[in-house]
Structure formats: C-alpha cells, structure tokens
Design a protein around this motif. Structure first.
Motif, mmCIF file in Angstrom:
data_model
loop_
_atom_site.group_PDB
_atom_site.id
_atom_site.type_symbol
_atom_site.label_atom_id
_atom_site.label_comp_id
_atom_site.label_asym_id
_atom_site.label_seq_id
_atom_site.Cartn_x
_atom_site.Cartn_y
_atom_site.Cartn_z
ATOM 1 N N ASP A 1 -6.217 -2.671 -1.536
ATOM 2 C CA ASP A 1 -7.086 -1.507 -0.826
ATOM 3 C C ASP A 1 -8.034 -2.154 0.035
ATOM 4 O OD1 ASP A 1 -5.624 0.261 -1.884
ATOM 5 O OD2 ASP A 1 -6.917 0.438 -3.937
ATOM 6 N N HIS B 1 0.750 -1.209 0.140
ATOM 7 C CA HIS B 1 0.215 -0.164 -0.029
ATOM 8 C C HIS B 1 0.896 1.344 0.083
ATOM 9 C CE1 HIS B 1 -3.105 2.752 0.864
ATOM 10 N NE2 HIS B 1 -2.619 3.215 2.095
ATOM 11 N N ASP C 1 -6.765 -3.889 -5.789
ATOM 12 C CA ASP C 1 -7.872 -3.775 -5.332
ATOM 13 C C ASP C 1 -8.033 -4.682 -4.168
ATOM 14 O OD1 ASP C 1 -8.826 -2.449 -7.310
ATOM 15 O OD2 ASP C 1 -9.804 -3.850 -8.472
ATOM 16 N N GLU D 1 -5.359 2.282 7.230
ATOM 17 C CA GLU D 1 -4.821 3.248 6.412
ATOM 18 C C GLU D 1 -3.606 3.916 6.973
ATOM 19 O OE1 GLU D 1 -6.418 7.486 4.188
ATOM 20 O OE2 GLU D 1 -7.453 6.318 5.847
#
Length: 323
Positions: free
Chosen positions: A151, A135, A148, A159
């Motif tokens: 995420d 990421h 995908d 995050e």
C-alpha cells in the motif's frame, strides 16, 4: 606493227610484257604486280587481313599495353557488377573493420556503467509490476504479511481500480461547493458565498502538463467516500461515514483559509457543503435521452470547532518552538 610493241593495244600474251618472263619487265616488278593484284580484286579481304595481322582487338589492346581489363579490375576490387551484385574480394584482401555502434562504441568504464544502469532499471520495473500485481490480486499470504509495504508503494500515485471496465461508467459532472459561517474580529457572524472547489481544481489542472495528485483526486475521492458511506438522508453509516465527514471538514478549512474567506481576524465556525450534478450530454448519433436539469444536494451545517482548536493549538506550538 610489232605484236610486242608497248604502245600496242593488243592483249599481251603469257609471254608478253605482263607475263612472268616478259623482256620489258624486270623480275621485281613482276613480283610486285603479283602481290598487289589480289588487293585490287578483293579489298575487303585484304583489310581484314591487315586487322588480323597488325591491329589488336579492343579487349586485347589493354592486355598488350599491360593494363588489366575493366571487368577484371572491378572483380579484383570487389566492386558491384552491372547487375548490382557485389563480387567477393579475392583471397588475401584485407577488408576494413566496420565501425562500432551502441554500447560497444563506449569505453570499458562507460560500458560497465551502462550495464549497471540497465540492471537497476530492470529491477525497479520488475519490482513495480510485482507490487501492482499484489495490489490487484486477491488476498493471499504475501498481501497478508506485506500488505502495508504494498500500500505504501502503490498509494497514492500508482493506485489501480476497475472503473474502466464498470458496466455503467460515470456519465455525470459533479461540482462540489462549500461556504462558511465566520466569526469576525468585532464579534459578528457573517456567511460567505459559495466557493466552487471543483472549479478551482479544474483551473489548476487545465494547461498543466504535470498536475498535482491532490488537485486531481483529493476533493473528488473525498466526496465519493462521503456519498458511499452515507444514506439518502445524509446520515453516516458506520465509522467510515464519520471519518468521511471529518475528512471533508478539514479539506474545507484548508481551502477556505487559502482563499482568505475568514478575512483579517476572522474565524471559521461552521461549514456547509453542496454538490451540483449534471448529466453529460450523449453523442448526437445516440438515441439516449437524459435530463439536462442539474441535481443539487445540500448537506447540513457542520461545526469545525474541534478542527479549529486543533489548528490553533498546532499553530501556537509552532510559534512557541520558533521563539
């Protein structure tokens, strides 16, 4: 006076009564006198002779009695000596086995279970670290093919960003507020007061050891999204600006409905946002001077008819399915 008279004080000669062959002293008494004479003249030597001949030494007393010495017993038992060092047990001595601890103390079935659990945890940790690395890493072949999946794993709970290392970290308190125009059941239009949405989230987080991710980030990220995608005149820049407005309108409808702003039979027709930004006061040792006056940014009224119609149609569909 007879020289050999027993009552005479004259010194007896060698042939007199004290001599070896005195006529008045038998042979046995002469021998006894010769034996005991050294004791009278040298008593310490005689006492030492008795100790040497009759009394055993302290260390030998135990040996004579058949009891091992204290030091020898301690060595045989492996006990520590006076200096604190433990002497090794003699060959052939059986030492007790040390008790098992940790996983080794479990039964074989539980040992297998513990090993499997540790393996699963290790694989999960490695997978999580790999996902976060992909990421944060620049675009590459893996992120292009499996972006995908990365995420979906990272957002929203894991995050990551680089705000901690920003050259100018946030030093402001931003309060987001909203109000609404409501169409009442009798056809009138009324305007509600300002609802401080940021304060509501703060009260929900304060004292909560496990606050919701929505309470922490939903409103804050939505407002940051809006500011970054609009110019100084509050006009959207590209499709992201329009998307940010739709997102804020839906958040406003959800929060106002939760607070019962429309009342019984009322419908929210329009909403208006405003923000109140205040600089964080610098520490006393800093010479920095900042303004303590808040900055207010008030947005235009937004119609929520499209969102309201969507909510009403969805509610009607749910009611029809339940019937």
């Amino acid at each position: 006076m007879d020289a050999y008279d027993k009552g005479s004080d004259a010194r007896q000669g060698q042939d007199g009564p004290g001599g070896p062959a005195g006529p008045d002293r038998p042979d046995g008494e002469a021998d006894a006198a010769e034996t005991t004479a050294p004791e009278a003249d040298g008593a310490p030597e005689a006492a030492g002779a008795r100790e040497a001949a009759d009394v055993p030494e302290a260390a030998g007393t135990a040996e004579v009695a058949g009891v091992p010495e204290v030091a020898g017993a301690a060595e045989a038992a492996g006990a520590p000596d006076a200096a604190g060092a433990v002497r090794p047990a003699p060959p052939g001595t059986v030492q007790p086995a040390a008790p098992r601890t940790g996983v080794a103390a479990l039964s074989p079935r539980y040992q297998v279970g513990a090993v499997v659990a540790l393996a699963v945890v290790a694989v999960a940790v490695c997978a999580h670290i790999g996902m976060v690395f992909l990421h944060l890493a620049p675009s590459n072949t893996l992120t292009k093919q499996h972006g995908d999946v990365v995420d979906e794993w990272v957002f929203p709970e894991f995050e990551q960003n680089w705000k901690l290392f920003a050259p100018n970290p946030l030093q402001q308190n931003v309060s987001v507020q909203v109000r609404a125009e409501v169409s009442t059941a009798d056809g009138e239009i009324r305007t509600t007061g300002w609802y401080d949405l940021s304060a509501e989230d703060g009260r929900a987080i304060d004292g909560n050891p496990l606050p919701s991710h929505t309470q922490q980030n939903e409103l804050r990220r939505a407002w940051d999204f809006f500011v970054a995608s609009h110019d100084s005149d509050d006009r959207p820049v590209g499709l992201r600006g329009t998307l940010s407005e739709t997102y804020l309108r839906r958040i406003a409808l959800l929060r106002l409905d939760r607070d019962g702003a429309a009342g019984t039979g009322g419908v929210v027709e329009r909403v208006q946002y405003r923000s109140r930004t205040t600089n964080v006061e610098p520490p006393p040792w800093s010479g920095e001077k900042v303004s303590d006056r808040p900055t207010v940014r008030e947005l235009p009224w937004w119609s929520v008819s499209a969102e309201t119609r969507g909510a009403k149609s969805g509610q009607a569909a749910r009611e029809g399915g339940a019937a």
